[in-house]
Design a protein around this motif. Structure first.
Motif, PDB file in Angstrom:
ATOM      1  N   TYR A  43      32.951  36.393  48.122  1.00 55.38           N
ATOM      2  CA  TYR A  43      33.691  37.433  48.833  1.00 55.38           C
ATOM      3  C   TYR A  43      34.693  36.840  49.823  1.00 55.38           C
ATOM      4  O   TYR A  43      35.799  37.365  49.980  1.00 55.38           O
ATOM      5  CB  TYR A  43      32.746  38.415  49.535  1.00 55.38           C
ATOM      6  CG  TYR A  43      32.039  39.317  48.562  1.00 55.38           C
ATOM      7  CD1 TYR A  43      32.760  40.254  47.816  1.00 55.38           C
ATOM      8  CD2 TYR A  43      30.680  39.223  48.334  1.00 55.38           C
ATOM      9  CE1 TYR A  43      32.133  41.075  46.892  1.00 55.38           C
ATOM     10  CE2 TYR A  43      30.044  40.036  47.407  1.00 55.38           C
ATOM     11  CZ  TYR A  43      30.775  40.956  46.685  1.00 55.38           C
ATOM     12  OH  TYR A  43      30.165  41.764  45.775  1.00 55.38           O
ATOM     13  N   GLN A  44      34.331  35.733  50.464  1.00 53.45           N
ATOM     14  CA  GLN A  44      35.284  35.077  51.360  1.00 53.45           C
ATOM     15  C   GLN A  44      36.493  34.557  50.588  1.00 53.45           C
ATOM     16  O   GLN A  44      37.631  34.696  51.045  1.00 53.45           O
ATOM     17  CB  GLN A  44      34.597  33.937  52.125  1.00 53.45           C
ATOM     18  CG  GLN A  44      33.641  34.441  53.179  1.00 53.45           C
ATOM     19  CD  GLN A  44      32.827  33.321  53.821  1.00 53.45           C
ATOM     20  OE1 GLN A  44      32.814  32.193  53.353  1.00 53.45           O
ATOM     21  NE2 GLN A  44      32.127  33.660  54.906  1.00 53.45           N
ATOM     22  N   ASP A  45      36.254  33.983  49.402  1.00 56.23           N
ATOM     23  CA  ASP A  45      37.363  33.509  48.558  1.00 56.23           C
ATOM     24  C   ASP A  45      38.233  34.685  48.117  1.00 56.23           C
ATOM     25  O   ASP A  45      39.462  34.591  48.102  1.00 56.23           O
ATOM     26  CB  ASP A  45      36.848  32.760  47.332  1.00 56.23           C
ATOM     27  CG  ASP A  45      36.321  31.381  47.656  1.00 56.23           C
ATOM     28  OD1 ASP A  45      36.560  30.889  48.785  1.00 56.23           O
ATOM     29  OD2 ASP A  45      35.652  30.791  46.777  1.00 56.23           O
ATOM     30  N   GLU A  47      38.654  37.531  49.698  1.00 58.59           N
ATOM     31  CA  GLU A  47      39.411  38.000  50.863  1.00 58.59           C
ATOM     32  C   GLU A  47      40.588  37.069  51.173  1.00 58.59           C
ATOM     33  O   GLU A  47      41.686  37.526  51.484  1.00 58.59           O
ATOM     34  CB  GLU A  47      38.487  38.120  52.078  1.00 58.59           C
ATOM     35  CG  GLU A  47      37.523  39.283  51.971  1.00 58.59           C
ATOM     36  CD  GLU A  47      36.448  39.288  53.042  1.00 58.59           C
ATOM     37  OE1 GLU A  47      36.347  38.312  53.818  1.00 58.59           O
ATOM     38  OE2 GLU A  47      35.692  40.273  53.081  1.00 58.59           O
ATOM     39  N   THR A  48      40.366  35.760  51.053  1.00 55.18           N
ATOM     40  CA  THR A  48      41.434  34.788  51.286  1.00 55.18           C
ATOM     41  C   THR A  48      42.551  34.961  50.260  1.00 55.18           C
ATOM     42  O   THR A  48      43.737  34.963  50.602  1.00 55.18           O
ATOM     43  CB  THR A  48      40.874  33.350  51.230  1.00 55.18           C
ATOM     44  OG1 THR A  48      39.876  33.214  52.256  1.00 55.18           O
ATOM     45  CG2 THR A  48      41.961  32.317  51.429  1.00 55.18           C
ATOM     46  N   THR A  49      42.169  35.114  48.996  1.00 56.43           N
ATOM     47  CA  THR A  49      43.153  35.302  47.924  1.00 56.43           C
ATOM     48  C   THR A  49      43.931  36.594  48.126  1.00 56.43           C
ATOM     49  O   THR A  49      45.158  36.624  47.966  1.00 56.43           O
ATOM     50  CB  THR A  49      42.452  35.302  46.550  1.00 56.43           C
ATOM     51  OG1 THR A  49      41.772  34.051  46.394  1.00 56.43           O
ATOM     52  CG2 THR A  49      43.441  35.499  45.419  1.00 56.43           C
ATOM     53  N   SER A  51      44.454  38.233  50.964  1.00 56.88           N
ATOM     54  CA  SER A  51      45.339  38.069  52.129  1.00 56.88           C
ATOM     55  C   SER A  51      46.580  37.265  51.768  1.00 56.88           C
ATOM     56  O   SER A  51      47.698  37.600  52.189  1.00 56.88           O
ATOM     57  CB  SER A  51      44.596  37.375  53.264  1.00 56.88           C
ATOM     58  OG  SER A  51      43.571  38.201  53.742  1.00 56.88           O
ATOM     59  N   ALA A  52      46.400  36.213  50.974  1.00 52.29           N
ATOM     60  CA  ALA A  52      47.542  35.390  50.548  1.00 52.29           C
ATOM     61  C   ALA A  52      48.489  36.195  49.665  1.00 52.29           C
ATOM     62  O   ALA A  52      49.718  36.096  49.788  1.00 52.29           O
ATOM     63  CB  ALA A  52      47.048  34.149  49.813  1.00 52.29           C
TER      64      ALA A  52
END
Length: 133
Positions: A43-45, A47-49, A51-52
């Protein structure tokens, strides 16, 4: 989202909520108690993707909120729309063949059937499956 759509949304003070739904298999082998750290990293990955992607495709002053939800896309989107009082959901149509679409189901079709708010379906270009050249 086209720039004219974004301009229109900004001109009326609309807030943009960009949502990705992660539909992990509901199998005993994927027990969250056993694989909690892996789920959190996933889930963190995501969210990062997300956002990018938002930063890359939308202007700096867009004010969009990126959200990663879990579960069935249809259920998660309907619940989120109701919880946050969304006025509209814009969803892509992947363009499956009609037989495959009938077998697999369709997120846009399900959203339309549940109508938590206005549903706008944007067709995505079909990618040719012909690899012969």
């Amino acid at each position: 989202m086209c720039s004219s759509d974004l301009d229109l949304a900004c001109s009326v003070g609309a807030q943009l909520r960009v949502i990705h739904v992660a539909d992990l298999p509901d199998l005993p082998a994927f027990d969250e108690d056993l694989f909690g750290d892996s789920f959190n990293a996933f889930y963190q990955d995501a969210e990062t993707t997300l956002s990018a992607m938002i930063a890359k495709t939308l202007p700096a002053d867009h004010g969009a909120t990126g959200v990663v939800l879990s579960g069935s896309p249809e259920e998660a989107l309907v619940a989120d729309a109701r919880e946050h009082g969304l006025d509209a959901i814009i969803v892509g149509q992947t363009g499956h063949d009609s037989v495959i679409g009938d077998i697999l189901g369709s997120v846009p079709r399900s959203l339309i059937n549940h109508q938590p708010c206005t549903i706008i379906v944007v067709p995505t270009p079909r990618v040719s499956e012909n690899t012969d050249g």
